[in-house]
Write a protein that holds these residues in place. Structure first.
Motif, mmCIF file in Angstrom:
data_model
loop_
_atom_site.group_PDB
_atom_site.id
_atom_site.type_symbol
_atom_site.label_atom_id
_atom_site.label_comp_id
_atom_site.label_asym_id
_atom_site.label_seq_id
_atom_site.Cartn_x
_atom_site.Cartn_y
_atom_site.Cartn_z
ATOM 1 N N GLN A 93 6.770 7.264 -0.061
ATOM 2 C CA GLN A 93 7.468 7.500 1.157
ATOM 3 C C GLN A 93 8.505 6.474 2.016
ATOM 4 O O GLN A 93 10.033 6.542 1.862
ATOM 5 C CB GLN A 93 7.106 8.361 2.414
ATOM 6 C CG GLN A 93 5.926 7.576 2.941
ATOM 7 C CD GLN A 93 5.608 7.815 4.856
ATOM 8 O OE1 GLN A 93 6.570 9.088 5.355
ATOM 9 N NE2 GLN A 93 3.886 8.340 4.809
ATOM 10 N N HIS A 94 8.032 5.189 1.913
ATOM 11 C CA HIS A 94 8.680 4.341 2.744
ATOM 12 C C HIS A 94 9.267 3.227 1.790
ATOM 13 O O HIS A 94 10.455 3.319 2.074
ATOM 14 C CB HIS A 94 8.180 3.472 3.478
ATOM 15 C CG HIS A 94 6.554 3.979 4.366
ATOM 16 N ND1 HIS A 94 5.716 4.169 4.332
ATOM 17 C CD2 HIS A 94 7.506 4.057 5.654
ATOM 18 C CE1 HIS A 94 5.431 4.876 5.529
ATOM 19 N NE2 HIS A 94 6.624 4.697 6.295
ATOM 20 N N ASP A 151 -0.109 -0.282 -5.145
ATOM 21 C CA ASP A 151 -0.878 0.322 -4.694
ATOM 22 C C ASP A 151 -2.437 0.090 -5.456
ATOM 23 O O ASP A 151 -2.576 -0.001 -6.149
ATOM 24 C CB ASP A 151 -0.343 1.649 -4.171
ATOM 25 C CG ASP A 151 -1.933 2.876 -2.681
ATOM 26 O OD1 ASP A 151 -1.329 2.636 -2.815
ATOM 27 O OD2 ASP A 151 -3.154 2.617 -3.787
ATOM 28 N N ALA A 198 1.243 -1.205 -0.175
ATOM 29 C CA ALA A 198 -0.271 -0.514 0.116
ATOM 30 C C ALA A 198 1.370 0.684 -0.031
ATOM 31 O O ALA A 198 1.357 1.694 1.181
ATOM 32 C CB ALA A 198 -1.225 -0.708 1.192
ATOM 33 N N ASP A 243 -4.985 -4.644 -5.627
ATOM 34 C CA ASP A 243 -5.415 -4.691 -4.584
ATOM 35 C C ASP A 243 -4.204 -5.602 -3.397
ATOM 36 O O ASP A 243 -3.878 -6.833 -3.965
ATOM 37 C CB ASP A 243 -7.027 -5.360 -4.688
ATOM 38 C CG ASP A 243 -7.789 -5.031 -3.553
ATOM 39 O OD1 ASP A 243 -7.353 -5.364 -2.553
ATOM 40 O OD2 ASP A 243 -9.231 -4.913 -3.757
ATOM 41 N N PHE A 244 -4.305 -5.261 -2.988
ATOM 42 C CA PHE A 244 -3.491 -6.016 -1.505
ATOM 43 C C PHE A 244 -3.992 -7.262 -1.007
ATOM 44 O O PHE A 244 -3.216 -7.924 -0.557
ATOM 45 C CB PHE A 244 -2.784 -4.837 -0.192
ATOM 46 C CG PHE A 244 -3.650 -4.168 0.533
ATOM 47 C CD1 PHE A 244 -4.268 -4.743 1.025
ATOM 48 C CD2 PHE A 244 -3.385 -3.653 0.669
ATOM 49 C CE1 PHE A 244 -5.735 -4.456 1.500
ATOM 50 C CE2 PHE A 244 -4.055 -2.384 2.156
ATOM 51 C CZ PHE A 244 -5.694 -2.699 2.591
ATOM 52 N N THR A 258 0.881 2.593 7.613
ATOM 53 C CA THR A 258 0.142 4.214 7.854
ATOM 54 C C THR A 258 -1.299 3.615 8.105
ATOM 55 O O THR A 258 -1.929 4.311 7.495
ATOM 56 C CB THR A 258 1.159 5.090 7.108
ATOM 57 O OG1 THR A 258 2.165 5.340 6.513
ATOM 58 C CG2 THR A 258 0.308 6.371 8.059
HETATM 59 C C1 LIG Z 1 -2.879 6.567 4.479
HETATM 60 S S1 LIG Z 1 -2.169 5.772 3.286
HETATM 61 C C2 LIG Z 1 -0.866 4.884 3.106
HETATM 62 C C3 LIG Z 1 0.383 4.966 2.240
HETATM 63 C C4 LIG Z 1 1.650 4.641 2.300
HETATM 64 N N1 LIG Z 1 1.706 3.431 2.767
HETATM 65 C C5 LIG Z 1 2.258 5.775 3.679
HETATM 66 O O1 LIG Z 1 2.360 5.758 4.576
HETATM 67 O O2 LIG Z 1 2.063 7.028 3.297
HETATM 68 C C6 LIG Z 1 -3.515 4.170 2.574
HETATM 69 C C7 LIG Z 1 -3.012 4.006 1.455
HETATM 70 O O3 LIG Z 1 -3.496 2.076 1.106
HETATM 71 C C8 LIG Z 1 -4.013 2.087 -0.290
HETATM 72 N N2 LIG Z 1 -5.613 0.777 -0.590
HETATM 73 C C9 LIG Z 1 -6.014 1.196 0.498
HETATM 74 N N3 LIG Z 1 -7.370 0.311 0.520
HETATM 75 C C10 LIG Z 1 -6.433 -0.849 -0.252
HETATM 76 C C11 LIG Z 1 -6.459 -2.124 -0.918
HETATM 77 N N4 LIG Z 1 -7.519 -2.642 -0.850
HETATM 78 N N5 LIG Z 1 -5.374 -3.076 -1.943
HETATM 79 C C12 LIG Z 1 -3.696 -1.649 -2.305
HETATM 80 N N6 LIG Z 1 -3.864 -0.633 -1.587
HETATM 81 C C13 LIG Z 1 -5.426 0.295 -0.336
HETATM 82 C C14 LIG Z 1 -4.173 3.618 -0.933
HETATM 83 O O4 LIG Z 1 -4.345 3.285 -2.165
HETATM 84 C C15 LIG Z 1 -3.502 4.347 0.355
HETATM 85 O O5 LIG Z 1 -2.303 5.044 -1.129
#
Ligand SMILES: C[S@@+](CC[C@H](N)C(=O)[O-])C[C@H]1O[C@@H](n2cnc3c(N)ncnc32)[C@H](O)[C@@H]1O
Length: 223
Positions: free
Chosen positions: A26-27, A42, A21, A68-69, A87
Motif C-alpha cells: 500500500q505505501h 519483506d 517491510a 529480512d530487514f 505499521t
Molecule cells: C503489520 S505488517 C505491515 C506491512 C506494511 N508495512 C503495511 O503498512 O501495510 C508487518 C510486516 O512486517 C514484515 N516483517 C516482519 N518481520 C520482518 C523482518 N524481520 N524483515 C522484514 N519484514 C518483516 C511482515 O512480513 C509484514 O509484512
C-alpha cells in the motif's frame, strides 16, 4: 495520512525510497504515485506474493526483494534517500540486539543524512484500550483481536471467522509485538548511529504524548 509525514520528513531532493517491510505494497503504491523511485522488501514470501499480484493489478513495475530487514545488505547494494518501516513492523523483533541490528542495517542502506521513518500503532494510550476489538466485520468474514500485554510484549490473539455458504471455518493465530516506546527508540537509534531523532504523535507531526494513538519516529543517518 502517512504520505504527509513521509514527504515532510524528507528533504526536497529525496528521490529513492526503500520500504523494508512492504507487506501488500500500500505505501509503495502511494509513494510511487507521489513520484518517488521506490523499492520494496519483506521477510514473508506469502506477503510478497500478494504484493506482486497487487502491483500487477495496478500496472506498477516496482522491484520487490525477499529480505529480512536485519540484513538488508544481502538484498540491496544501493543506498536510498529514505528508508521506511511502517505499521508496527519493527516490533516483530523481540530483543534489543535484533532491533539494533535491524536499525544499523537500515542506516547502512541510507545515503549520508538520509532519513528513516518508523510508524507504529502501539502507545501507552492504545495499550490502555479495551482488549477486544472487531477489526473486520463483513457479511462473509470477521476478524477479532483479543489483546493482552505485560511490560515488555503485547500479544494479539487473532480470530478469523469465515461465515459464507462457500466457506464456513475459523482460524486463530497470535502476533507478539515488543513494546518499544519513545525512550527506547532514542536509545536504540543512537546506538545504531542515527541522530536528529524526532518523535511525533500523528501524521500531522503533532507532538507525541501519553494520549497519542500513534508513535512516529523520524531519524537521520548521523554520518
Ligand atoms: C503489520 S505488517 C505491515 C506491512 C506494511 N508495512 C503495511 O503498512 O501495510 C508487518 C510486516 O512486517 C514484515 N516483517 C516482519 N518481520 C520482518 C523482518 N524481520 N524483515 C522484514 N519484514 C518483516 C511482515 O512480513 C509484514 O509484512
Amino acid at each position: 495520512m502517512e504520505q504527509h509525514v513521509i514527504q515532510s520528513s524528507c528533504r526536497q531532493e529525496t528521490k529513492a525510497v526503500l520500504d523494508c517491510a512492504c507487506g501488500t505494497v500500500q505505501h509503495l503504491y502511494m509513494l510511487s504515485e507521489l513520484g518517488y523511485r521506490v523499492h520494496g522488501s519483506d521477510f514473508s514470501a506469502s506477503m510478497l506474493s500478494v504484493a506482486s499480484k497487487n502491483l500487477e493489478n495496478c500496472r506498477k513495475n516496482i522491484p520487490l526483494r525477499h529480505c529480512d530487514f536485519r540484513y538488508l545488505e544481502q538484498a540491496f547494494a544501493e543506498q536510498f534517500d529514505a528508508v521506511v518501516c511502517l505499521t508496527t513492523s519493527l516490533p516483530h523483533l523481540h530483543t534489543d540486539e535484533d532491533l539494533v541490528t535491524a536499525l544499523r542495517s537500515m542506516k547502512d542502506r541510507l545515503r549520508t543524512h538520509g532519513v528513516l521513518v518508523l510508524i507504529q500503532g502501539t502507545t501507552p494510550y492504545t495499550l490502555s484500550l479495551p482488549p477486544i476489538e472487531v477489526v473486520v466485520n463483513r457479511e462473509d468474514f470477521c476478524r477479532i483481536f483479543v489483546k493482552e500485554h505485560d511490560n515488555q510484549f503485547q500479544t494479539i490473539h487473532v480470530l478469523d471467522l469465515y461465515h459464507s455458504k462457500e466457506r464456513l471455518e475459523s482460524s486463530q493465530y497470535d502476533i507478539v509485538y515488543k513494546i518499544i516506546l519513545d525512550d527506547d527508540y532514542g536509545r536504540l537509534l543512537t546506538e545504531a548511529g542515527f541522530g536528529n531523532i524526532q518523535i511525533y504523535g500523528d501524521y500531522d507531526r503533532s507532538p507525541y504524548c501519553e494520549e497519542s494513538r500513534r508513535l512516529i519516529v523520524v531519524a537521520q543517518r548521523a554520518e
